[in-house]
Enzyme design. Sequence first.
Site, PDB file in Angstrom:
ATOM      1  N   TRP A  75       0.746  -1.263  -0.171  1.00 46.32           N
ATOM      2  CA  TRP A  75      -0.073  -0.103   0.046  1.00 46.32           C
ATOM      3  C   TRP A  75       0.909   1.282   0.088  1.00 46.32           C
ATOM      4  O   TRP A  75       0.327   2.375  -0.380  1.00 46.32           O
ATOM      5  CB  TRP A  75      -1.012   0.062   1.066  1.00 46.32           C
ATOM      6  N   CYS A  76       2.146   0.931   0.232  1.00 50.27           N
ATOM      7  CA  CYS A  76       3.129   2.214   0.149  1.00 50.27           C
ATOM      8  C   CYS A  76       3.431   2.869  -1.090  1.00 50.27           C
ATOM      9  O   CYS A  76       3.757   2.088  -1.896  1.00 50.27           O
ATOM     10  CB  CYS A  76       4.123   2.101   1.154  1.00 50.27           C
ATOM     11  N   TYR A  77       3.212   4.120  -1.195  1.00 49.91           N
ATOM     12  CA  TYR A  77       3.522   4.666  -2.621  1.00 49.91           C
ATOM     13  C   TYR A  77       4.936   4.440  -2.774  1.00 49.91           C
ATOM     14  O   TYR A  77       5.269   4.359  -4.148  1.00 49.91           O
ATOM     15  CB  TYR A  77       3.348   6.399  -2.374  1.00 49.91           C
TER      16      TYR A  77
END
Length: 406
Positions: free
Chosen positions: A169-171
């Site tokens: 989920w981390c950009y």
Amino acid sequence: MMSSSKIKSVDFYRKIPRDLTEASLSGAGLSIIAALAMMFLFGMELNNYLAVSTTTSVIVDNSSDGDFLRIDFNMSFPALSCEFASVDVSDVLGTNRLNITKTIRKFSIDHHLRPTGAEFHSGPVIHFIKHEDEVDEETVEGAVPLNGVSFDKLSHLYPILVVNFYAPWCYWSTRLRPSWEKTANIIKERYDPESDGRILLAKVDCTVEVDLCKRHHIQGYPSIRIFRKGSDLREDHGHHEHESYYGDRDTETLVKAMEDLVASVPRENQVLALEDKSNVSKRPAPLTGGCRIEGYVRVKKIEHYLQIVKTEVVTVKYSREHTLIEEYEYTAHSSLAQTIYIPVVKFHFELSPMQVLITENPKSFSHFLTNVCAIIGGVFTVAGILDSILHNTIRVMKKVELGKNF
């Protein structure tokens, strides 16, 4: 020379001989009442004189603290390492100051907010991290996915194991993924894990391997850790910390960094290491607690854009104003800030161009004396009038009783 008789002629308070005066019971009662009234009114006037009265007004902020407002703070994050904590300042005009260090101090703390060491000093400030250009092409998997069991096995099998701890989920984890997989494939071709065996690039999904990431104290994504024979523990001037990679994240830079790591391990040493892995001992990872950040920042007040209003209490003594209190009152609003980039704690200050001015109004001592004299004279005069009315009324009643005409 002026005689004493002429001086006596200007006497406003001529005396009546005591033999010509007559005391009465009614006059005595009125005298007692008048004395009590004087004492009561004098006490009320004295209390009013000693009481502090103020006036509140809202004026344009013309304070002498200049165009900048100093904001002091002291915040503790029990689950955030000082390695990942930084202070940034931005305003509505678009001015951004990132990773302020000059007026900021950081201290490592445990989960009970107790300090665990000396002041934390960050390494040199790194320029903006470069990433691979975003392209819509399929990424070929190259890094070895690890779990708890395979991690322990491979970390002791290879002299250097470089692991990308990430979260889908981390950009920034998503930005790193293509270059990391390309780098893993290039390093695998140049330093074959079977024949060379000096380095291996791997990855761990922290949303799946939660316990493994907790065991290695992963607090930010992505985190690239360097394990040498099973441990990423590095000692620096008596301070133990995790060995990590903080450089650019494009493929070219990552490949060069991995080759520099391999250069420090002679190939023949790996053969000996593969023959004897029984004596490998695990070193515990350094405990990572939280961080306390304290210091101050100076922000421009010119924008006038928590709402802050300056409050100033001013007293007047000897015809000069003296500031007793000078403070900033604020209204705080809390909300959850969502961002796809990095976890942040935001404090928004909206400065007001107005200030609240509270002025103390001192009482005049001459006014106090005038009121005291008015109280004494007024009560004395009113009591005299009442006594005269009462005395004449009693005389009339006695004459009526005696049947005398008047």
